[in-house]
Enzyme design. Sequence first.
Site, PDB file in Angstrom:
ATOM      1  N   ASN A   1     -56.065  87.897 -22.593  1.00  0.00           N
ATOM      2  CA  ASN A   1     -55.591  87.216 -21.385  1.00  0.00           C
ATOM      3  C   ASN A   1     -54.757  88.149 -20.536  1.00  0.00           C
ATOM      4  O   ASN A   1     -54.085  89.040 -21.065  1.00  0.00           O
ATOM      5  CB  ASN A   1     -54.665  86.038 -21.735  1.00  0.00           C
ATOM      6  CG  ASN A   1     -55.385  84.899 -22.428  1.00  0.00           C
ATOM      7  OD1 ASN A   1     -56.586  84.717 -22.265  1.00  0.00           O
ATOM      8  ND2 ASN A   1     -54.647  84.145 -23.214  1.00  0.00           N
TER       9      ASN A   1
ATOM     10  N   LYS B   1     -53.714  86.092 -27.598  1.00  0.00           N
ATOM     11  CA  LYS B   1     -53.301  86.225 -29.001  1.00  0.00           C
ATOM     12  C   LYS B   1     -54.108  87.297 -29.742  1.00  0.00           C
ATOM     13  O   LYS B   1     -53.553  88.065 -30.523  1.00  0.00           O
ATOM     14  CB  LYS B   1     -53.421  84.883 -29.720  1.00  0.00           C
ATOM     15  CG  LYS B   1     -52.421  83.873 -29.193  1.00  0.00           C
ATOM     16  CD  LYS B   1     -52.368  82.608 -29.999  1.00  0.00           C
ATOM     17  CE  LYS B   1     -51.563  81.547 -29.278  1.00  0.00           C
ATOM     18  NZ  LYS B   1     -50.190  81.951 -28.977  1.00  0.00           N
ATOM     19  N   GLY B   2     -55.409  87.348 -29.487  1.00  0.00           N
ATOM     20  CA  GLY B   2     -56.237  88.344 -30.170  1.00  0.00           C
ATOM     21  C   GLY B   2     -55.816  89.748 -29.786  1.00  0.00           C
ATOM     22  O   GLY B   2     -55.554  90.606 -30.648  1.00  0.00           O
TER      23      GLY B   2
ATOM     24  N   ASN C   1     -53.047  90.739 -28.395  1.00  0.00           N
ATOM     25  CA  ASN C   1     -51.668  91.039 -28.821  1.00  0.00           C
ATOM     26  C   ASN C   1     -51.659  91.493 -30.286  1.00  0.00           C
ATOM     27  O   ASN C   1     -50.966  92.446 -30.653  1.00  0.00           O
ATOM     28  CB  ASN C   1     -50.771  89.804 -28.682  1.00  0.00           C
ATOM     29  CG  ASN C   1     -50.589  89.364 -27.243  1.00  0.00           C
ATOM     30  OD1 ASN C   1     -50.895  90.106 -26.316  1.00  0.00           O
ATOM     31  ND2 ASN C   1     -50.104  88.146 -27.052  1.00  0.00           N
TER      32      ASN C   1
ATOM     33  N   THR D   1     -44.587  80.667 -41.002  1.00  0.00           N
ATOM     34  CA  THR D   1     -43.476  81.283 -40.272  1.00  0.00           C
ATOM     35  C   THR D   1     -42.537  80.175 -39.817  1.00  0.00           C
ATOM     36  O   THR D   1     -42.963  79.170 -39.256  1.00  0.00           O
ATOM     37  CB  THR D   1     -43.987  82.137 -39.095  1.00  0.00           C
ATOM     38  OG1 THR D   1     -44.834  81.337 -38.263  1.00  0.00           O
ATOM     39  CG2 THR D   1     -44.789  83.331 -39.574  1.00  0.00           C
TER      40      THR D   1
ATOM     41  N   ASP E   1     -37.233  86.754 -25.098  1.00  0.00           N
ATOM     42  CA  ASP E   1     -38.551  86.161 -24.835  1.00  0.00           C
ATOM     43  C   ASP E   1     -39.329  86.145 -26.151  1.00  0.00           C
ATOM     44  O   ASP E   1     -39.649  87.206 -26.691  1.00  0.00           O
ATOM     45  CB  ASP E   1     -39.278  87.007 -23.777  1.00  0.00           C
ATOM     46  CG  ASP E   1     -40.688  86.499 -23.480  1.00  0.00           C
ATOM     47  OD1 ASP E   1     -41.063  85.431 -24.012  1.00  0.00           O
ATOM     48  OD2 ASP E   1     -41.404  87.172 -22.725  1.00  0.00           O
TER      49      ASP E   1
ATOM     50  N   ALA F   1     -45.410  86.163 -28.036  1.00  0.00           N
ATOM     51  CA  ALA F   1     -46.097  87.161 -28.881  1.00  0.00           C
ATOM     52  C   ALA F   1     -45.310  87.567 -30.124  1.00  0.00           C
ATOM     53  O   ALA F   1     -45.706  88.515 -30.805  1.00  0.00           O
ATOM     54  CB  ALA F   1     -46.501  88.402 -28.084  1.00  0.00           C
TER      55      ALA F   1
ATOM     56  N   GLY G   1     -45.133  85.808 -32.879  1.00  0.00           N
ATOM     57  CA  GLY G   1     -46.061  85.510 -33.975  1.00  0.00           C
ATOM     58  C   GLY G   1     -47.196  86.527 -34.023  1.00  0.00           C
ATOM     59  O   GLY G   1     -47.624  86.944 -35.106  1.00  0.00           O
ATOM     60  N   ASP G   2     -47.672  86.925 -32.873  1.00  0.00           N
ATOM     61  CA  ASP G   2     -48.770  87.911 -32.828  1.00  0.00           C
ATOM     62  C   ASP G   2     -48.308  89.246 -33.405  1.00  0.00           C
ATOM     63  O   ASP G   2     -49.033  89.904 -34.158  1.00  0.00           O
ATOM     64  CB  ASP G   2     -49.239  88.121 -31.381  1.00  0.00           C
ATOM     65  CG  ASP G   2     -49.769  86.848 -30.757  1.00  0.00           C
ATOM     66  OD1 ASP G   2     -50.279  85.992 -31.514  1.00  0.00           O
ATOM     67  OD2 ASP G   2     -49.674  86.693 -29.525  1.00  0.00           O
TER      68      ASP G   2
ATOM     69  N   SER H   1     -39.751  92.540 -30.962  1.00  0.00           N
ATOM     70  CA  SER H   1     -40.544  92.045 -29.818  1.00  0.00           C
ATOM     71  C   SER H   1     -39.805  90.951 -29.053  1.00  0.00           C
ATOM     72  O   SER H   1     -39.951  90.853 -27.837  1.00  0.00           O
ATOM     73  CB  SER H   1     -41.928  91.557 -30.273  1.00  0.00           C
ATOM     74  OG  SER H   1     -41.840  90.254 -30.826  1.00  0.00           O
TER      75      SER H   1
HETATM   76  O1  RIB Z   1     -49.118  84.339 -28.311  1.00  0.00           O
HETATM   77  C1  RIB Z   1     -48.775  84.700 -27.009  1.00  0.00           C
HETATM   78  C2  RIB Z   1     -49.972  84.657 -26.123  1.00  0.00           C
HETATM   79  O2  RIB Z   1     -50.409  83.323 -25.994  1.00  0.00           O
HETATM   80  C3  RIB Z   1     -49.728  85.126 -24.712  1.00  0.00           C
HETATM   81  O3  RIB Z   1     -49.902  86.511 -24.558  1.00  0.00           O
HETATM   82  C4  RIB Z   1     -50.707  84.295 -23.898  1.00  0.00           C
HETATM   83  O4  RIB Z   1     -51.751  85.046 -23.361  1.00  0.00           O
HETATM   84  C5  RIB Z   1     -51.209  83.241 -24.862  1.00  0.00           C
HETATM   85  O5  RIB Z   1     -52.466  83.524 -25.255  1.00  0.00           O
END
Ligand code: RIB
Length: 305
Positions: free
Chosen positions: A11, A40-41, A43, A221, A247, A250, A252-253, A283
């Site tokens: 995204n 998410k992917g 990231n 988590t 912030d 991301a 979790g990512d 992060s």
């Molecule tokens: O996990 C965070 C993400 O969730 C953001 O980068 C946004 O694009 C959404 O997909």
Amino acid sequence: MAKLTVLGSINVDHLMQVTYAPKAGETLTANNYQVVAGGKGANQAVAAAKLGADVAMIGCVGSDAIGAQMVAEFAETGMDTAGISAVAGESTGLAMIYVEQSGENRIGIWPGANAALNNEVVDAQRGQIEASELLLMQLETPVESLVYAAEIAKAAGTKVVLNPAPAKALPEALLRNVDIITPNETEAQLLTGIAIDTLEDAERAANQLHQQFGIELVLITLGKRGVWLSQSGQGQRIEGFVVNAIDTTAAGDTFNGGFVTAMLEGKSLVEAVRFGQAAAALSVTRLGAQSSIPTRAEAQALLHG
Ligand code: RIB
């Protein structure tokens, strides 16, 4: 071929820092606006690449300039981008993100090209999935192709790691082929029906995921409370790092990317969780999704004090 395949969304994130998210009928002026790479992917794949993994991504962008630019930036991290398709006539997926003063966010998504990640796209990357040690997926692309990719992985002995975010009900056909699952509290509740208020709740939810679907490893988590790590019914809480969150987008990512990176390096489960936690903690002290992901050296510095 890369040891880690990440299959998932890409995204472009439109991020506004606001004092609080606008209420119904309210118009607010943001304190800051940025356009950053997200999804998410992507990231998780970028986190793994920056933190030291050998990673290939399967995903879709639109036939637009921003999609091409993001793929070029992914390649700069060392990621193998051959499995990312540009979908004709589609726009790259988009997220509108409000980040409140507390660091919490509210996100709306337009899937765009992510919706085109079908079995055909997965099939074209079958060899990559089969040659990987781990396949990491999330839920921002069509679930049918996740089921399909997990079947390919399972048949080839590639371990399947599912980050079931954003929260949605899932078919048993997917969950039965998952080896490692990494839900947050909300996602764990949706999958098990157990509200996660206490560590005992986390233990019960993890046991249900082990027993009902045969998932070997469950990591729930718990935000500031850390991670509930449960291997075949043996659970423990692993505390996280205390930082000042700006912030949480991301986080979790970044945790998932760091965790799988350390797993691939042969680290113990606890060490892998701690590495993911250190990367995620850093992060949240920075703005944005991929823009907030630390380097391996930064994560190690926090980890080793
Ligand atoms: O996990 C965070 C993400 O969730 C953001 O980068 C946004 O694009 C959404 O997909």
